[in-house]
Design an enzyme around this catalytic site. Structure first.
Site, PDB file in Angstrom:
ATOM      1  NE  ARG A  66      53.309  49.925 112.893  1.00  0.00           N
ATOM      2  CZ  ARG A  66      52.939  48.647 112.836  1.00  0.00           C
ATOM      3  NH1 ARG A  66      53.350  47.888 111.821  1.00  0.00           N
ATOM      4  NH2 ARG A  66      52.180  48.121 113.776  1.00  0.00           N
ATOM      5  CE  LYS A  91      56.077  51.498 116.138  1.00  0.00           C
ATOM      6  NZ  LYS A  91      54.985  52.434 116.527  1.00  0.00           N
ATOM      7  CG  HIS A 155      50.339  55.822 112.408  1.00  0.00           C
ATOM      8  ND1 HIS A 155      51.191  54.804 112.008  1.00  0.00           N
ATOM      9  CD2 HIS A 155      49.599  55.299 113.414  1.00  0.00           C
ATOM     10  CE1 HIS A 155      50.981  53.724 112.740  1.00  0.00           C
ATOM     11  NE2 HIS A 155      50.014  53.991 113.590  1.00  0.00           N
ATOM     12  NE  ARG A 158      49.425  50.366 111.559  1.00  0.00           N
ATOM     13  CZ  ARG A 158      49.538  49.073 111.241  1.00  0.00           C
ATOM     14  NH1 ARG A 158      49.648  48.722 109.971  1.00  0.00           N
ATOM     15  NH2 ARG A 158      49.540  48.158 112.174  1.00  0.00           N
ATOM     16  CG  HIS A 181      47.324  45.428 115.068  1.00  0.00           C
ATOM     17  ND1 HIS A 181      46.043  45.923 115.004  1.00  0.00           N
ATOM     18  CD2 HIS A 181      48.142  46.493 114.835  1.00  0.00           C
ATOM     19  CE1 HIS A 181      46.086  47.221 114.745  1.00  0.00           C
ATOM     20  NE2 HIS A 181      47.348  47.578 114.626  1.00  0.00           N
ATOM     21  CE1 TYR A 190      42.241  51.735 113.600  1.00  0.00           C
ATOM     22  CE2 TYR A 190      43.215  49.561 113.869  1.00  0.00           C
ATOM     23  CZ  TYR A 190      43.362  50.922 113.692  1.00  0.00           C
ATOM     24  OH  TYR A 190      44.615  51.469 113.608  1.00  0.00           O
TER      25      TYR A 190
END
Length: 204
Positions: A66, A91, A155, A158, A181, A190
């Protein structure tokens, strides 16, 4: 409506325009490997900081950074001897250790020579860390110079890595760990199954 309410209504500032959804602005939120290559080439030749910007795009893509993760990247996170990179996710993401390819190691050493005595890997001419806004500008400008039809933002790189890993056949858990994640549902987009893989599954 009372007099006071009419006065407030008259003096009220208009609301700012609603930001459009990404899906309404772009047909997709990722780049193909060929587009990533074109983006890097355009950045390399764009300014006198072209080498830095080429490496910046390379590392965002390869390590699915990010923007804030990249701008906060420090030399202390890189171990040239072990050829590793400590990835710190924001995050509430899960951090991990990524391996560096030899071309990255060579490029990082060159960058360190060009921007010495700095805590941060990617810094400005004033020796401070690049701001997220500057990174957005670098990538958007490179997209224009590359002649990409999409309006490119960081982004997207990514997302591009996520789709590239899925297409390569990496399992969902591996992609989840690589991207950091916390929730595997964020990774599932994905790895949506290609309908072509269903062919023949109905046979007895």
């Amino acid at each position: 409506m009372t007099k006071n309410n009419r006065q407030l209504s008259k003096n009220a500032r208009p609301l700012p325009p609603t930001k459009p959804k990404n899906a309404d602005v772009r047909e997709r939120e990722f780049l193909t490997p060929a587009e990533v290559k074109a983006l890097k080439k355009a950045a390399l030749n764009a300014t006198r900081h072209g080498f830095r910007d080429w490496l910046l795009i390379t590392m965002i893509y390869r390590h699915a950074f990010r923007v804030s993760e990249l701008t906060g990247l420090s030399w202390s996170q890189i171990d040239f001897r072990k050829k590793t990179l400590e990835v710190k996710r924001i995050k509430n993401g899960d951090g991990s250790v990524h391996y560096l390819e030899q071309d990255e190691i060579d490029a990082l050493k060159r960058l360190q020579e060009e921007y010495p005595e700095n805590e941060f890997v990617f810094c400005s001419q004033r020796q401070g860390p690049l701001t997220p806004r500057t990174v957005h500008y670098i990538i958007a400008k490179a997209g224009e110079l590359a002649g990409l039809e999409l309006s490119v933002h960081p982004h997207m790189l990514r997302h591009s890595k996520g789709f590239q890993l899925a297409k390569r056949g990496e399992d969902t858990r591996t992609i989840q760990a690589y991207l950091g994640h916390k929730n595997i549902q964020h990774t599932a987009k994905y790895t949506q199954v290609d309908p072509k893989k269903f062919k023949g599954l109905g046979k007895d």
